[in-house]
Design a protein around this motif. Structure first.
Motif, PDB file in Angstrom:
ATOM      1  N   VAL A  36       0.868   4.105  15.589  1.00 30.02           N
ATOM      2  CA  VAL A  36       0.910   2.527  14.903  1.00 30.02           C
ATOM      3  C   VAL A  36       0.192   2.290  13.752  1.00 30.02           C
ATOM      4  O   VAL A  36       0.403   1.030  13.517  1.00 30.02           O
ATOM      5  N   ASP A  37      -0.863   2.735  13.731  1.00 31.74           N
ATOM      6  CA  ASP A  37      -1.827   2.291  13.036  1.00 31.74           C
ATOM      7  C   ASP A  37      -1.034   2.555  11.830  1.00 31.74           C
ATOM      8  O   ASP A  37      -2.025   1.876  10.810  1.00 31.74           O
ATOM      9  N   GLY A  38      -0.249   3.539  11.658  1.00 29.49           N
ATOM     10  CA  GLY A  38      -0.131   4.064  10.242  1.00 29.49           C
ATOM     11  C   GLY A  38       1.068   3.182  10.026  1.00 29.49           C
ATOM     12  O   GLY A  38       1.126   3.066   8.006  1.00 29.49           O
ATOM     13  N   VAL A  39       1.307   2.263  10.876  1.00 31.73           N
ATOM     14  CA  VAL A  39       2.881   1.793  10.489  1.00 31.73           C
ATOM     15  C   VAL A  39       1.927   0.066   9.196  1.00 31.73           C
ATOM     16  O   VAL A  39       2.519  -0.217   8.878  1.00 31.73           O
ATOM     17  N   ASN A  40       0.977  -0.016  10.740  1.00 35.21           N
ATOM     18  CA  ASN A  40       0.320  -1.529  10.228  1.00 35.21           C
ATOM     19  C   ASN A  40      -0.126  -1.166   8.864  1.00 35.21           C
ATOM     20  O   ASN A  40      -0.404  -2.141   7.985  1.00 35.21           O
ATOM     21  N   GLU A  41      -0.786   0.052   8.964  1.00 38.38           N
ATOM     22  CA  GLU A  41      -1.758   0.401   7.064  1.00 38.38           C
ATOM     23  C   GLU A  41      -1.167   0.141   6.480  1.00 38.38           C
ATOM     24  O   GLU A  41      -1.012  -0.437   5.008  1.00 38.38           O
ATOM     25  N   ALA A  42       0.340   1.174   5.968  1.00 39.74           N
ATOM     26  CA  ALA A  42       1.713   1.239   5.433  1.00 39.74           C
ATOM     27  C   ALA A  42       2.211  -0.378   4.813  1.00 39.74           C
ATOM     28  O   ALA A  42       2.145  -0.433   4.150  1.00 39.74           O
ATOM     29  N   LEU A  43       2.233  -0.986   5.660  1.00 43.13           N
ATOM     30  CA  LEU A  43       2.737  -2.266   5.824  1.00 43.13           C
ATOM     31  C   LEU A  43       1.754  -3.351   4.856  1.00 43.13           C
ATOM     32  O   LEU A  43       1.993  -4.710   4.320  1.00 43.13           O
ATOM     33  N   GLY A  44       0.384  -3.063   4.861  1.00 45.75           N
ATOM     34  CA  GLY A  44      -0.767  -4.099   4.724  1.00 45.75           C
ATOM     35  C   GLY A  44      -0.055  -3.932   2.988  1.00 45.75           C
ATOM     36  O   GLY A  44      -0.760  -5.409   2.483  1.00 45.75           O
ATOM     37  N   THR A  45       0.306  -3.146   2.336  1.00 48.68           N
ATOM     38  CA  THR A  45       0.359  -3.032   1.096  1.00 48.68           C
ATOM     39  C   THR A  45       2.052  -3.281   0.975  1.00 48.68           C
ATOM     40  O   THR A  45       2.329  -3.350  -0.887  1.00 48.68           O
ATOM     41  N   THR A  46       2.720  -3.924   1.373  1.00 46.42           N
ATOM     42  CA  THR A  46       3.768  -4.489   1.161  1.00 46.42           C
ATOM     43  C   THR A  46       4.485  -5.526   1.657  1.00 46.42           C
ATOM     44  O   THR A  46       3.761  -6.605   2.270  1.00 46.42           O
ATOM     45  N   GLY A  47       5.695  -5.863   1.580  1.00 46.73           N
ATOM     46  CA  GLY A  47       6.161  -7.479   1.615  1.00 46.73           C
ATOM     47  C   GLY A  47       7.063  -7.758   3.348  1.00 46.73           C
ATOM     48  O   GLY A  47       7.492  -8.391   3.423  1.00 46.73           O
ATOM     49  N   LYS A  48       6.789  -6.548   3.704  1.00 51.09           N
ATOM     50  CA  LYS A  48       7.507  -6.209   5.035  1.00 51.09           C
ATOM     51  C   LYS A  48       7.170  -7.316   6.409  1.00 51.09           C
ATOM     52  O   LYS A  48       7.226  -6.608   7.384  1.00 51.09           O
ATOM     53  N   LYS A  49       5.865  -7.063   6.382  1.00 46.33           N
ATOM     54  CA  LYS A  49       5.134  -8.340   7.719  1.00 46.33           C
ATOM     55  C   LYS A  49       6.329  -8.981   8.529  1.00 46.33           C
ATOM     56  O   LYS A  49       5.176  -8.770   9.895  1.00 46.33           O
ATOM     57  N   ARG A  50       7.117  -9.298   8.763  1.00 50.80           N
ATOM     58  CA  ARG A  50       7.691  -9.463   9.499  1.00 50.80           C
ATOM     59  C   ARG A  50       9.184  -9.166  10.046  1.00 50.80           C
ATOM     60  O   ARG A  50       9.632 -10.103  10.894  1.00 50.80           O
ATOM     61  N   ALA A  61      13.824   4.009   6.614  1.00 51.41           N
ATOM     62  CA  ALA A  61      14.672   5.331   6.816  1.00 51.41           C
ATOM     63  C   ALA A  61      16.191   5.875   5.054  1.00 51.41           C
ATOM     64  O   ALA A  61      16.884   4.791   4.215  1.00 51.41           O
ATOM     65  N   GLY A  62      15.983   7.327   4.844  1.00 49.90           N
ATOM     66  CA  GLY A  62      16.550   7.384   3.612  1.00 49.90           C
ATOM     67  C   GLY A  62      16.553   7.171   2.474  1.00 49.90           C
ATOM     68  O   GLY A  62      16.515   7.447   1.505  1.00 49.90           O
ATOM     69  N   ARG A  63      14.505   6.636   2.381  1.00 47.61           N
ATOM     70  CA  ARG A  63      14.530   6.235   0.537  1.00 47.61           C
ATOM     71  C   ARG A  63      13.437   6.933   0.684  1.00 47.61           C
ATOM     72  O   ARG A  63      12.047   7.148   1.473  1.00 47.61           O
ATOM     73  N   SER A  64      12.846   7.619   0.068  1.00 45.37           N
ATOM     74  CA  SER A  64      12.015   8.803   0.130  1.00 45.37           C
ATOM     75  C   SER A  64      10.722   8.797  -0.651  1.00 45.37           C
ATOM     76  O   SER A  64      10.027   8.595   0.091  1.00 45.37           O
ATOM     77  N   SER A  65      10.841   7.108  -0.798  1.00 46.57           N
ATOM     78  CA  SER A  65       9.060   6.650  -1.222  1.00 46.57           C
ATOM     79  C   SER A  65       8.898   5.959  -0.329  1.00 46.57           C
ATOM     80  O   SER A  65       7.871   5.955  -0.221  1.00 46.57           O
ATOM     81  N   GLU A  66      10.092   5.562   0.612  1.00 46.36           N
ATOM     82  CA  GLU A  66       9.218   5.553   2.411  1.00 46.36           C
ATOM     83  C   GLU A  66       9.494   6.081   3.852  1.00 46.36           C
ATOM     84  O   GLU A  66       9.189   5.686   4.565  1.00 46.36           O
ATOM     85  N   GLN A  67       9.317   7.231   3.228  1.00 48.23           N
ATOM     86  CA  GLN A  67       9.492   8.298   4.099  1.00 48.23           C
ATOM     87  C   GLN A  67       8.144   8.362   5.050  1.00 48.23           C
ATOM     88  O   GLN A  67       8.465   8.353   6.177  1.00 48.23           O
ATOM     89  N   SER A  68       7.181   8.286   4.653  1.00 46.09           N
ATOM     90  CA  SER A  68       5.701   7.818   4.797  1.00 46.09           C
ATOM     91  C   SER A  68       5.323   6.783   6.321  1.00 46.09           C
ATOM     92  O   SER A  68       5.885   6.859   7.697  1.00 46.09           O
ATOM     93  N   LEU A  69       6.179   5.694   5.776  1.00 47.77           N
ATOM     94  CA  LEU A  69       5.996   4.778   6.485  1.00 47.77           C
ATOM     95  C   LEU A  69       7.521   4.637   7.982  1.00 47.77           C
ATOM     96  O   LEU A  69       7.390   4.896   8.474  1.00 47.77           O
ATOM     97  N   PHE A  70       8.687   5.865   6.809  1.00 43.46           N
ATOM     98  CA  PHE A  70       9.250   5.366   8.196  1.00 43.46           C
ATOM     99  C   PHE A  70       9.516   7.159   9.206  1.00 43.46           C
ATOM    100  O   PHE A  70       9.587   6.643  10.353  1.00 43.46           O
TER     101      PHE A  70
END
Ligand code: MN3
Length: 228
Positions: A36-50, A61-70
């Motif tokens: 859960v902490d990892g998701v919050n950290e990753a979303l801190g730098t993107t525009g997906k907060k809502r 899913a399926g985006r190699s650049s977002e594997q860690s967030l996934f």
């Protein structure tokens, strides 16, 4: 928004002796919290907060650049679902409409149980064992690492975490004993049935479509026969 670690639906010692309080404290308080902490950290730098957690998963899913967030979002979802799949004094055979569908699709509870255990013990490495609705039928499947049925167009009804951290403190290398305890003493069939009932209408519609398709085929074959 930030995501919070959901509370366990029972006390840390509630699943003893099948899952120890020590395992649950580490699994929920460290592993799940870390995802859960990892998701919050990753979303801190993107525009997906809502987005909801499900939306984060499906978008990443399926985006190699977002594997860690996934991985972190999927593991957050998987663990929240897994806690609900267990209850003190659970396990054994389900009842009602769910039991009827398990009988239809697996030829009885014993064969379902054998299929689930075999999938769980046979999965090489880290992952999850699931009962899902797949194309209108109940099916047992496994996923590796963080992967989950919603990404593959299936509805999850039940899951068992078979990462080593789920059982190693209590069972060491004997994953099969953990899976036995899960199936015989822990499965929360009321929760599984509630997931199942949400999908029952779709399931019955899919079954009727298959029956209609077979009836059409039989009718067509008969018509062809008559035309010769
Ligand atoms: Mn886990």
């Amino acid at each position: 928004m930030t995501f919070d670690l959901p509370d366990l639906p029972y006390e840390y010692d509630a699943l003893e002796p099948h899952v120890s309080a020590k395992t649950l404290r580490v699994h929920h308080g460290k592993h799940h919290q870390g995802y859960v902490d990892g998701v919050n950290e990753a979303l801190g730098t993107t525009g997906k907060k809502r987005l909801t957690l499900e939306q984060v998963i499906l978008e990443a899913a399926g985006r190699s650049s977002e594997q860690s967030l996934f991985d972190k979002a999927a593991q957050s979802w998987n663990h929240a679902f897994f806690w609900n799949c267990m209850t003190p004094d659970g396990g054994g055979e389900p009842e009602g409409e769910l039991a009827r569908h398990i009988d239809m699709d697996f030829d009885g509870y014993d064969k379902f149980r054998a299929a689930f255990k075999s999938a769980a013990t046979g999965l090489f490495g880290s992952g999850w064992t699931w009962l899902v609705i797949d194309n209108g039928q109940l099916r047992v499947k496994t996923t590796a690492n963080a992967m989950l049925p919603m990404v593959q167009g299936q509805h999850a009804l039940l899951t068992c975490d078979v990462w080593e951290h789920a059982y190693y403190l209590d069972y060491q290398n004997e994953r099969g004993k953990f899976v036995d305890a899960f199936l015989d003493h822990l499965v929360n069939w009321d929760f599984v049935a509630s997931q199942f009932e949400q999908q029952l209408e779709n399931l019955d519609r899919a079954r009727r479509r298959r029956q209609d398709a077979r009836a059409d085929f039989a009718h067509l074959a008969f018509a062809n026969e008559g035309a010769r």
